[in-house]
Design an enzyme around this catalytic site. Structure first.
Site, PDB file in Angstrom:
ATOM      1  CG  PHE A 125      -1.925   1.070   1.224  1.00 37.79           C
ATOM      2  CD1 PHE A 125      -3.012   1.021   0.364  1.00 37.79           C
ATOM      3  CD2 PHE A 125      -1.793   2.167   2.054  1.00 37.79           C
ATOM      4  CE1 PHE A 125      -3.951   2.039   0.337  1.00 37.79           C
ATOM      5  CE2 PHE A 125      -2.728   3.195   2.037  1.00 37.79           C
ATOM      6  CZ  PHE A 125      -3.813   3.127   1.178  1.00 37.79           C
ATOM      7  CG  ASP A 194       0.068  -2.319   7.273  1.00 37.79           C
ATOM      8  OD1 ASP A 194      -1.025  -2.694   7.730  1.00 37.79           O
ATOM      9  OD2 ASP A 194       0.202  -1.259   6.624  1.00 37.79           O
ATOM     10  CE1 TYR A 219      -9.137   2.581   7.084  1.00 35.32           C
ATOM     11  CE2 TYR A 219      -8.231   3.900   8.864  1.00 35.32           C
ATOM     12  CZ  TYR A 219      -8.121   3.382   7.594  1.00 35.32           C
ATOM     13  OH  TYR A 219      -7.016   3.661   6.837  1.00 35.32           O
ATOM     14  CE  LYS A 220      -7.419  -0.863   5.613  1.00 38.51           C
ATOM     15  NZ  LYS A 220      -7.949  -0.202   4.428  1.00 38.51           N
ATOM     16  NE  ARG A 368      -9.792  -2.900  -2.139  1.00 35.85           N
ATOM     17  CZ  ARG A 368      -9.234  -2.286  -1.109  1.00 35.85           C
ATOM     18  NH1 ARG A 368      -8.076  -2.687  -0.639  1.00 35.85           N
ATOM     19  NH2 ARG A 368      -9.837  -1.269  -0.511  1.00 35.85           N
TER      20      ARG A 368
END
Ligand SMILES: Cc1ncc(COP(=O)(O)O)c(C=O)c1O
Length: 409
Positions: A125, A194, A219-220, A368
Site C-alpha cells: 500500500f 502491517d 476502521y477496516k 475488490r
C-alpha cells in the site's frame, strides 16, 4: 454447480450467522467493503451518545478519570491483542497506521545500528512505501523495494528492517508470517508487519511467529468507524530498547508531572504521542464487542469458504466476460478478499454500487470484494455475482455517470 439454494443452506449451517445482528446494516444492501470501512456495530451509537451527553456534557474534564477515558487506549489495545496473537500490554491504540508505522520504523532502525537497508515490498500500500522512504532518508538508510516473490531472497546481513503488509491490499495475497519472520531473524534483521487487512478477518499469530513490531488500522475489519484510531504492537522483549521518535507527553512515564525532560514510559505507553482522539477510541472499544465469544479459527474458516464460493462462482458464471482472478486461488495464500481484474473495473463497480452491492475499486483495473465473516452471508456472494454477470453482459456499466471518477474509489 453452485446454486443460490446451496448458498442459503450454507448460511443456515453457519455458526457465525447470529453475529450479523450485531451490526446495523441496511436491509437492501450487500456490503463487501469491510476491508475498507467496516460496517457499524449496532451497540456503538448508544455508547457514543453516552460519551457525548453524559461523559462530555456533564462529566466534563472529570471524565478523563471518572469515566475511565484515560486508560482507554491501553484497554482497547488489550482487546485487540487477542485478535492478533499478542500478549496483554503489547498493543496500544494511537494515531493512524501511517503515523504508527513511522514511529515503529524509526525505533526499529535505531535498534540495528551498523545496518542500513530497509527492505520493503514494491507493491505494498503506498503509505507504507512513502513512510519507509521518509524514514530511510532521515536515518541515512537505503530503502530497497522488491517484488513480493523476491522478498525472502533479498533479506541479507545489510538489512536492518523488513517491512511488510501481511495481506496485500490489492491482491489479497498473504505472506506466511512465521516463515518470513524466521528468515528475517536468521539474517539478523527485525520485522514490522502491517496488519490492516488481517486484524479482525482471521487469527494472526504475532507472538507465535516471533514478530518484532506490528501496526494496523481500526476502521477496516475491526469496525471502529471512519478514521478510527490505529494500533501498534511491540513485542515485550523489545519494549525497553524502543526509542520512538514522536516523543509527546502521553508517551512519558509521568505525563502529569510535566517535567522538562523526556523519560519514556516503561511499557507500551511509550508508543503514545499526544492526547487520544477519545471519541474515536470509545467507538473502537465498543465496536470490538462484536468479536466477543467469536472463535477466530471459525472466523477464518468462514472467510476462506466465502472466498472459495466467490471464486467458484466467478468460474461458473462470469466466463468470457473479461474478469481475471487477481487473488490467489489457493486459500492458504489468501486473506479475506477476492479481487477481479477487468478493463472496465471502475464503471462496473459504480454500476454495482448503484444496485446497492458495495465493493470498491483500486486503480488501474481491480474490483475488490472483502468478506467480513461476522456479517457477510453466502447468499450475498451469489447475489453479487448475479449482479456482476448482468451488468457486464448487458453493458449496463457503459454510461457517462458510471465512468465519471469520484475522489474516493
Ligand atoms: C496496508 C495498509 N496500510 C495502511 C493503510 C492506511 O493507513 P492510514 O490509517 O494511516 O490511513 C491502508 C489503507 O487502506 C492499508 O491498506
Amino acid at each position: 454447480m453452485i446454486t443460490r439454494e446451496h448458498c442459503a443452506a450454507l448460511d443456515a449451517a453457519d455458526t457465525l450467522a447470529h453475529c450479523r445482528a450485531r451490526f446495523d446494516l441496511p436491509a437492501d444492501t450487500i456490503y463487501l467493503d469491510g476491508n475498507s470501512l467496516g460496517a457499524m456495530p449496532a451497540n456503538v451509537p448508544a455508547r457514543i451518545e453516552r460519551a457525548l451527553k453524559q461523559e462530555w456534557a456533564h462529566g466534563l474534564i472529570r471524565s478523563w478519570n471518572d469515566a475511565d477515558w484515560y486508560p482507554a487506549p491501553q484497554r482497547t489495545g488489550n482487546k485487540i491483542a487477542r485478535l492478533i496473537g499478542a500478549g496483554l500490554d503489547e498493543v496500544i491504540v494511537a494515531d493512524s497506521t501511517s503515523v504508527n508505522l513511522f514511529k515503529v520504523l524509526v525505533a526499529a532502525t535505531r535498534m540495528r545500528p551498523g545496518r542500513n537497508v530497509i527492505l520493503a515490498e514494491r507493491t505494498n500500500f503506498p503509505t507504507d512505501v512513502y513512510i519507509a522512504s521518509s524514514v530511510a532518508e532521515m536515518t541515512g538508510c537505503e530503502l530497497r523495494c522488491v517484488d513480493p516473490d523476491d522478498i525472502v531472497a533479498a533479506i541479507d546481513d545489510t538489512v536492518a528492517i523488513v517491512s511488510l503488509t501481511h495481506v496485500n491490499y490489492k491482491t489479497g495475497k498473504r505472506y506466511d508470517m512465521e516463515a518470513v519472520t524466521r528468515q528475517a531473524h536468521e539474517a539478523g534483521a527485525l520485522i514490522v508487519w502491517d496488519l490492516c487487512h488481517s486484524a479482525g478477518a482471521m487469527p494472526v499469530s504475532l507472538n507465535r511467529s516471533g514478530a518484532d513490531f506490528a501496526v494496523g488500522c481500526g476502521y477496516k475489519y475491526l469496525n471502529g468507524g471512519p478514521g478510527a484510531p490505529a494500533f501498534v504492537f511491540v513485542a515485550s522483549r523489545h519494549i525497553e530498547a524502543v526509542r520512538q521518535p514522536l516523543t509527546g507527553w502521553h508517551g512519558h512515564s509521568k505525563p502529569f508531572d510535566l517535567t522538562h525532560d523526556y523519560a519514556p514510559h516503561p511499557g507500551i505507553d511509550r508508543m503514545l504521542t499526544g492526547t487520544a482522539p477519545q471519541l474515536g477510541v470509545i467507538a473502537l472499544e465498543s465496536a470490538l464487542e462484536a468479536f466477543d465469544g467469536v472463535d477466530l479459527d471459525v472466523l477464518r474458516d468462514k472467510s476462506v469458504a466465502l472466498g472459495n464460493v466467490f471464486i467458484e462462482l466467478t468460474d461458473q458464471e462470469l466466463k468470457g466476460l473479461g474478469c481475471m482472478l487477481a487473488s490467489p486461488r489457493d486459500a492458504e495464500q489468501r486473506g479475506s478478499q477476492v479481487s477481479l481484474g477487468h478493463a472496465q473495473g471502475y464503471a462496473i463497480m459504480q454500476a454495482l454500487i448503484a444496485r446497492n452491492v458495495i465493493g470498491d475499486f483500486r486503480a488501474p483495473d481491480i474490483l475488490r470484494f472483502g468478506f467480513a465473516p461476522l456479517y457477510v452471508r453466502y447468499v450475498d456472494i451469489w447475489d453479487t455475482i448475479a449482479q456482476l454477470k448482468d451488468i457486464i453482459s448487458t453493458d449496463a456499466w457503459n454510461t457517462e455517470e458510471f465512468k465519471a471518477r469520484k475522489s474516493v474509489t
